[in-house]
Design an enzyme around this catalytic site. Sequence first.
Site, PDB file in Angstrom:
ATOM      1  N   GLY A 150      30.998  30.712  48.135  1.00 29.80           N
ATOM      2  CA  GLY A 150      31.993  29.654  48.240  1.00 29.80           C
ATOM      3  C   GLY A 150      31.589  28.574  49.228  1.00 29.80           C
ATOM      4  N   HIS A 208      37.814  34.274  45.885  1.00 27.94           N
ATOM      5  CA  HIS A 208      36.815  35.231  45.403  1.00 27.94           C
ATOM      6  C   HIS A 208      36.766  35.235  43.871  1.00 27.94           C
ATOM      7  CE1 HIS A 208      38.189  37.316  49.276  1.00 27.94           C
ATOM      8  NE2 HIS A 208      36.921  37.006  49.518  1.00 27.94           N
ATOM      9  N   SER A 219      42.050  32.564  52.541  1.00 28.01           N
ATOM     10  CA  SER A 219      41.217  33.430  53.352  1.00 28.01           C
ATOM     11  C   SER A 219      41.950  34.749  53.511  1.00 28.01           C
ATOM     12  CB  SER A 219      40.973  32.804  54.733  1.00 28.01           C
ATOM     13  OG  SER A 219      40.496  33.788  55.634  1.00 28.01           O
ATOM     14  N   SER A 220      41.209  35.843  53.449  1.00 27.39           N
ATOM     15  CA  SER A 220      41.835  37.156  53.636  1.00 27.39           C
ATOM     16  C   SER A 220      42.571  37.194  54.970  1.00 27.39           C
ATOM     17  CB  SER A 220      40.770  38.253  53.588  1.00 27.39           C
ATOM     18  OG  SER A 220      39.936  38.082  52.450  1.00 27.39           O
ATOM     19  N   ARG A 221      42.057  36.469  55.962  1.00 31.85           N
ATOM     20  CA  ARG A 221      42.649  36.471  57.302  1.00 31.85           C
ATOM     21  C   ARG A 221      43.976  35.704  57.358  1.00 31.85           C
ATOM     22  NH1 ARG A 221      36.864  35.896  58.924  1.00 31.85           N
ATOM     23  NH2 ARG A 221      36.328  37.708  60.183  1.00 31.85           N
ATOM     24  N   GLN A 267      27.249  29.143  55.701  1.00 32.58           N
ATOM     25  CA  GLN A 267      26.715  30.385  55.129  1.00 32.58           C
ATOM     26  C   GLN A 267      25.953  30.097  53.840  1.00 32.58           C
ATOM     27  OE1 GLN A 267      28.918  34.290  54.869  1.00 32.58           O
ATOM     28  NE2 GLN A 267      29.366  33.513  52.823  1.00 32.58           N
ATOM     29  N   HIS A 301      41.278  37.361  46.840  1.00 32.93           N
ATOM     30  CA  HIS A 301      42.203  36.266  46.551  1.00 32.93           C
ATOM     31  C   HIS A 301      41.549  35.362  45.508  1.00 32.93           C
ATOM     32  CE1 HIS A 301      39.599  33.850  49.095  1.00 32.93           C
ATOM     33  NE2 HIS A 301      39.827  34.649  50.124  1.00 32.93           N
TER      34      HIS A 301
HETATM   35  P1  AMP Z   1      34.561  36.767  52.267  1.00 32.88           P
HETATM   36  O1  AMP Z   1      35.168  37.931  51.561  1.00 32.88           O
HETATM   37  O2  AMP Z   1      35.544  35.999  53.091  1.00 32.88           O
HETATM   38  O3  AMP Z   1      33.302  37.115  52.999  1.00 32.88           O
HETATM   39  O4  AMP Z   1      34.136  35.748  51.142  1.00 32.88           O
HETATM   40  C1  AMP Z   1      33.315  36.144  50.073  1.00 32.88           C
HETATM   41  C2  AMP Z   1      32.860  34.935  49.305  1.00 32.88           C
HETATM   42  O5  AMP Z   1      33.999  34.227  48.808  1.00 32.88           O
HETATM   43  C3  AMP Z   1      32.073  33.935  50.155  1.00 32.88           C
HETATM   44  O6  AMP Z   1      31.047  33.369  49.367  1.00 32.88           O
HETATM   45  C4  AMP Z   1      33.110  32.922  50.512  1.00 32.88           C
HETATM   46  O7  AMP Z   1      32.582  31.646  50.769  1.00 32.88           O
HETATM   47  C5  AMP Z   1      33.947  32.897  49.260  1.00 32.88           C
HETATM   48  N1  AMP Z   1      35.285  32.395  49.578  1.00 32.88           N
HETATM   49  C6  AMP Z   1      36.104  32.812  50.565  1.00 32.88           C
HETATM   50  N2  AMP Z   1      37.237  32.070  50.588  1.00 32.88           N
HETATM   51  C7  AMP Z   1      37.111  31.161  49.591  1.00 32.88           C
HETATM   52  C8  AMP Z   1      37.940  30.109  49.109  1.00 32.88           C
HETATM   53  N3  AMP Z   1      39.132  29.833  49.655  1.00 32.88           N
HETATM   54  N4  AMP Z   1      37.484  29.371  48.069  1.00 32.88           N
HETATM   55  C9  AMP Z   1      36.283  29.634  47.499  1.00 32.88           C
HETATM   56  N5  AMP Z   1      35.460  30.603  47.916  1.00 32.88           N
HETATM   57  C10 AMP Z   1      35.864  31.366  48.944  1.00 32.88           C
END
Ligand code: AMP
Length: 303
Positions: free
Chosen positions: A142, A31, A180-182, A148, A28
Site C-alpha cells: 500500500g 488490505h 489502519s489496524s491501529r 516502506q 480492513h
Molecule cells: P500492515 O498490516 O499495516 O502491515 O499493512 C499491510 C499492507 O497493507 C501494507 O502494504 C500496507 O501499506 C497496506 N495498507 C495498510 N493500510 C492501508 C490502507 N489504508 N490503504 C491501502 N493499503 C494499506
Amino acid sequence: VKIARTFAEARVHGPGLVGLVPTMGFLHEGHLSHVHAARAAGDATVMMSLFVNPLQFGPGEDLDRYPRDFDRDTALAEEAGVDVLFAPPVEEMFPTPPDTRVEVGGPASALEARSRPGHFGGVATVVTKLLAGLRPDRAYFGRKDAQQLAVVRRMVADLSFPVEIVGGPIIRHADGVALSSRNTFLSAGDRIAAAGLYRGLMAAADAVGAGERQGRALEARVRAELIGKPGVHVDYVELASADRVERLVELDRPAFLAVAARVGAVRLIDNVHFDPVDGDPGGGFVADRGIVLDTVSVLEVVG
Ligand code: AMP
C-alpha cells in the site's frame, strides 16, 4: 480459503501466476484492496500472509498490544477471495533467532527511520523471507506506507528478486482518516483530531493543483491543520522523492508529502503521492489522494 502454517504448505497451489499480499492482520479494506488488485491483474492464486513481525517493532512500541483476531481475519480473507492464507507461527518464521538480516540504506534511512531505528531492517528481513519462501510473481503493497514501498522496491531491485512490486492507493474512512489496524485504539475525540492529517494533505494537494511547488509551503499546509490541536503531536511533515525518499525543496519529480503524528495513544502516518503529468508542457502534477469509503469500514463493525 486454505490456511497454511508453513512455507511448504503455502507453496502447494494450482498453476498460473501467484500474487502475494503481505499483512500483519486485523484486516480492513486497505488490505483487501490489494487482494482485489491481484485478482484484477490476473493472478491465478492470491496468497495473503498474516504475521505480526516482531523484528519491525522497536522496544517500547506496540508489539504486545497490536490487534490480533485470526477468526475475523480468516472470514474477511475468505470473503475477499484469498486462496491461501499463510499464517505462520513465530517458530516457522524464526525457528532460531536469525543470524542474517537485510539492511537497506538510502530510502530506509529517512523519515520513519529517525523515529523508529531498526524498523526497516525488520521489514526488509521479513519481506525477504516471504518472497524467498513463497516465491510469488507479484507482491502488493500500500501507498499508505509510502516509504516502506520505496524500501521494498529498492531492495528487490538491488538483490534482483524475480518479483514485480505493485503499489496500491490509500483506502480511507469516510472522514478521510487512512484505514489502519491501529485506528481501533483511537477514541471518538482522537478520530476527529486524526482527520486533521487528511485535511492538511488535501489542502496541500489543492495547493499543488493551484501551482504551488515549494516543499516548505506544502509542509506548512499540513502543519497548519495539526498545530495546537489537543492530543496531537507532530513527528514530521516532509515532501520526499518517491524512489529515494530524499527531502525535496521543490516538487519536480514523483514524490509524496508524508506526515507522522501521535494522536492520543496512537502514532499515525499518512501521505499524498504526486506524479508529474506525462507530456504536460505546463509541468502539472496529479495527486493520488486515495480512495474514500462510502460505507462503514469493517474496522468499525463491532462484534
Ligand atoms: P500492515 O498490516 O499495516 O502491515 O499493512 C499491510 C499492507 O497493507 C501494507 O502494504 C500496507 O501499506 C497496506 N495498507 C495498510 N493500510 C492501508 C490502507 N489504508 N490503504 C491501502 N493499503 C494499506
